[in-house]
Design a protein around this motif. Structure first.
Motif, PDB file in Angstrom:
ATOM      1  N   ARG A 108       0.805  -1.224   0.000  1.00 50.91           N
ATOM      2  CA  ARG A 108       0.000   0.000   0.000  1.00 50.91           C
ATOM      3  C   ARG A 108       0.836   1.270   0.000  1.00 50.91           C
ATOM      4  NH1 ARG A 108      -0.253   2.440   5.026  1.00 50.91           N
ATOM      5  NH2 ARG A 108       0.596   1.230   6.777  1.00 50.91           N
ATOM      6  N   HIS A 109       2.102   1.169   0.378  1.00 47.61           N
ATOM      7  CA  HIS A 109       2.939   2.358   0.485  1.00 47.61           C
ATOM      8  C   HIS A 109       3.456   2.858  -0.858  1.00 47.61           C
ATOM      9  CE1 HIS A 109       3.195   2.107   4.875  1.00 47.61           C
ATOM     10  NE2 HIS A 109       3.406   0.816   4.746  1.00 47.61           N
ATOM     11  N   PHE A 110       3.476   2.009  -1.883  1.00 48.33           N
ATOM     12  CA  PHE A 110       4.246   2.328  -3.082  1.00 48.33           C
ATOM     13  C   PHE A 110       3.375   2.536  -4.319  1.00 48.33           C
ATOM     14  CE2 PHE A 110       7.010  -0.273  -0.331  1.00 48.33           C
ATOM     15  CZ  PHE A 110       7.947   0.712  -0.024  1.00 48.33           C
ATOM     16  N   ALA A 111       3.678   3.620  -5.035  1.00 43.67           N
ATOM     17  CA  ALA A 111       2.982   3.911  -6.284  1.00 43.67           C
ATOM     18  C   ALA A 111       3.507   3.051  -7.425  1.00 43.67           C
ATOM     19  CB  ALA A 111       3.147   5.391  -6.641  1.00 43.67           C
ATOM     20  N   ALA A 112       4.725   2.529  -7.298  1.00 43.11           N
ATOM     21  CA  ALA A 112       5.300   1.644  -8.307  1.00 43.11           C
ATOM     22  C   ALA A 112       6.393   0.805  -7.668  1.00 43.11           C
ATOM     23  CB  ALA A 112       5.875   2.445  -9.482  1.00 43.11           C
ATOM     24  N   ILE A 113       6.494  -0.442  -8.103  1.00 37.87           N
ATOM     25  CA  ILE A 113       7.553  -1.354  -7.675  1.00 37.87           C
ATOM     26  C   ILE A 113       8.255  -1.794  -8.954  1.00 37.87           C
ATOM     27  CG2 ILE A 113       8.107  -3.555  -6.564  1.00 37.87           C
ATOM     28  CD1 ILE A 113       5.437  -3.170  -4.965  1.00 37.87           C
ATOM     29  N   VAL A 114       9.508  -1.383  -9.129  1.00 38.99           N
ATOM     30  CA  VAL A 114      10.153  -1.443 -10.435  1.00 38.99           C
ATOM     31  C   VAL A 114      11.477  -2.202 -10.369  1.00 38.99           C
ATOM     32  CG1 VAL A 114      10.949  -0.073 -12.395  1.00 38.99           C
ATOM     33  CG2 VAL A 114       9.092   0.796 -10.959  1.00 38.99           C
ATOM     34  N   GLY A 115      11.464  -3.401 -10.929  1.00 41.13           N
ATOM     35  CA  GLY A 115      12.674  -4.187 -11.037  1.00 41.13           C
ATOM     36  C   GLY A 115      13.404  -3.901 -12.338  1.00 41.13           C
ATOM     37  N   PRO A 116      14.536  -4.566 -12.577  1.00 39.16           N
ATOM     38  CA  PRO A 116      15.353  -4.280 -13.758  1.00 39.16           C
ATOM     39  C   PRO A 116      14.685  -4.654 -15.063  1.00 39.16           C
ATOM     40  CG  PRO A 116      16.173  -6.210 -12.614  1.00 39.16           C
ATOM     41  CD  PRO A 116      15.135  -5.614 -11.728  1.00 39.16           C
ATOM     42  N   ASP A 117      13.729  -5.592 -15.018  1.00 41.04           N
ATOM     43  CA  ASP A 117      13.023  -6.017 -16.217  1.00 41.04           C
ATOM     44  C   ASP A 117      11.978  -5.005 -16.669  1.00 41.04           C
ATOM     45  OD1 ASP A 117      10.284  -7.442 -14.749  1.00 41.04           O
ATOM     46  OD2 ASP A 117      12.117  -7.220 -13.586  1.00 41.04           O
ATOM     47  N   ALA A 118      11.712  -3.984 -15.848  1.00 49.26           N
ATOM     48  CA  ALA A 118      10.679  -3.009 -16.165  1.00 49.26           C
ATOM     49  C   ALA A 118      11.246  -1.661 -16.619  1.00 49.26           C
ATOM     50  CB  ALA A 118       9.775  -2.787 -14.949  1.00 49.26           C
ATOM     51  N   VAL A 119      12.584  -1.588 -16.769  1.00 45.73           N
ATOM     52  CA  VAL A 119      13.229  -0.339 -17.161  1.00 45.73           C
ATOM     53  C   VAL A 119      14.218  -0.609 -18.290  1.00 45.73           C
ATOM     54  CG1 VAL A 119      12.950   0.848 -14.955  1.00 45.73           C
ATOM     55  CG2 VAL A 119      14.923  -0.661 -15.306  1.00 45.73           C
ATOM     56  N   SER A 120      14.723   0.465 -18.878  1.00 43.11           N
ATOM     57  CA  SER A 120      15.643   0.319 -20.013  1.00 43.11           C
ATOM     58  C   SER A 120      17.040  -0.090 -19.581  1.00 43.11           C
ATOM     59  CB  SER A 120      15.715   1.638 -20.796  1.00 43.11           C
ATOM     60  OG  SER A 120      16.234   2.685 -19.985  1.00 43.11           O
ATOM     61  N   ALA A 121      17.426   0.192 -18.340  1.00 40.32           N
ATOM     62  CA  ALA A 121      18.745  -0.173 -17.827  1.00 40.32           C
ATOM     63  C   ALA A 121      18.664  -0.270 -16.318  1.00 40.32           C
ATOM     64  CB  ALA A 121      19.800   0.856 -18.238  1.00 40.32           C
ATOM     65  N   ARG A 122      19.357  -1.245 -15.749  1.00 42.06           N
ATOM     66  CA  ARG A 122      19.301  -1.487 -14.319  1.00 42.06           C
ATOM     67  C   ARG A 122      20.345  -0.663 -13.578  1.00 42.06           C
ATOM     68  NH1 ARG A 122      20.010  -7.513 -13.571  1.00 42.06           N
ATOM     69  NH2 ARG A 122      20.389  -7.054 -11.376  1.00 42.06           N
ATOM     70  N   LYS A 123      20.131  -0.489 -12.266  1.00 45.98           N
ATOM     71  CA  LYS A 123      21.161   0.148 -11.441  1.00 45.98           C
ATOM     72  C   LYS A 123      22.469  -0.627 -11.581  1.00 45.98           C
ATOM     73  CE  LYS A 123      18.862  -0.435  -7.646  1.00 45.98           C
ATOM     74  NZ  LYS A 123      18.491  -0.455  -6.204  1.00 45.98           N
ATOM     75  N   PRO A 124      23.599   0.058 -11.710  1.00 41.04           N
ATOM     76  CA  PRO A 124      23.861   1.454 -11.358  1.00 41.04           C
ATOM     77  C   PRO A 124      23.558   2.497 -12.424  1.00 41.04           C
ATOM     78  CG  PRO A 124      25.909   0.382 -11.964  1.00 41.04           C
ATOM     79  CD  PRO A 124      24.849  -0.690 -11.993  1.00 41.04           C
ATOM     80  N   ASP A 125      22.898   2.115 -13.507  1.00 40.10           N
ATOM     81  CA  ASP A 125      22.484   3.112 -14.491  1.00 40.10           C
ATOM     82  C   ASP A 125      21.405   4.001 -13.879  1.00 40.10           C
ATOM     83  OD1 ASP A 125      21.153   4.361 -16.852  1.00 40.10           O
ATOM     84  OD2 ASP A 125      22.528   3.049 -17.956  1.00 40.10           O
TER      85      ASP A 125
END
Length: 229
Positions: free
Chosen positions: A136-153
């Motif tokens: 309930r606390h989070f507007a989005a939960i975003v892993g590396p598969d959901a973005v164009s580049a993973r951290k440390p990017d």
């Protein structure tokens, strides 16, 4: 009355080692795979530093520390086995760090948007957060598969903030490792470091904006950052 002084700000959190003490279950899965390979298991305390860089990194480093050569050809098979086992045990012993829920509630009450930017797969992150009652606390939960580049990017943070409905120009990262500070630097956002996470170097040496030792200190740290912005 709570002042909504964080309206327009988004705070992105790392997951493993920042919000959640998840090492026991991650290392538990690693150890079950090591046993199947005839390799010695790793004590949780000795292997905590392996957590936080994704499942493949955990496997590679875990096998090497157990004295085995990493066989890249078997990587897909071992990763599938890891994910299958971890999915069944992801909340056996994992728990939110002390004060997490209260700190998140306090930040939300002040108007902040909250999201998660983690190198753990999105489906596993969602399942863990749901199991611990934190969704309930989070507007989005975003892993590396959901973005164009993973951290440390830095794209991971920027895109997670955008998916949460926030502005990457008014964002703060909260993390525990060099991966988080590097991503924050690359994204051009300040980074609050927790001192109790998964790193083999002191948090104060990792290049964050400030360090907290408990979640009761997070509100003041955020106020300091936004007050200087």
């Amino acid at each position: 009355m709570v002042t909504r002084d964080l309206e327009g700000w988004t705070i992105a959190f790392d997951l493993d080692g920042t919000l959640v003490e998840s090492a026991p279950d991650l290392i538990g899965t690693l150890n079950r795979l090591l046993v199947l390979e005839g390799l010695p298991t790793r004590p949780v305390e000795a292997a905590r530093h392996l957590v936080g860089h994704g499942a493949m990194a955990l496997l590679k480093d875990g096998f090497r520390e157990a004295g085995a050569e990493w066989d890249a050809a078997r990587a897909p098979e071992l990763l599938d086995a890891f994910i299958a086992d971890y999915r069944l045990h992801l909340a056996d012993h994992s728990h939110a760090f002390d004060g997490v829920a209260a700190a998140l509630d306090a930040l939300s009450a002040r108007g902040a948007i909250l999201c998660v930017a983690t190198n753990k797969r999105t489906d596993l992150s969602v399942a863990l957060i749901e199991a611990l009652g934190l969704t309930r606390h989070f507007a989005a939960i975003v892993g590396p598969d959901a973005v164009s580049a993973r951290k440390p990017d830095g794209a991971h943070i920027r895109e997670a903030v955008t998916l949460a409905g926030g502005d990457p120009a008014r964002a703060i990262m909260v993390g525990d490792s060099i991966t988080d500070t590097a991503a924050a630097l690359n994204a051009g956002v300040p980074c609050v470091m927790v001192s109790f996470g998964y790193t083999d170097r002191p948090a104060g040496e990792l290049g964050g904006t400030c360090v907290i030792d408990a979640y009761g200190e997070l509100a003041e740290a955020v106020t300091g950052i936004t007050g200087r912005a």
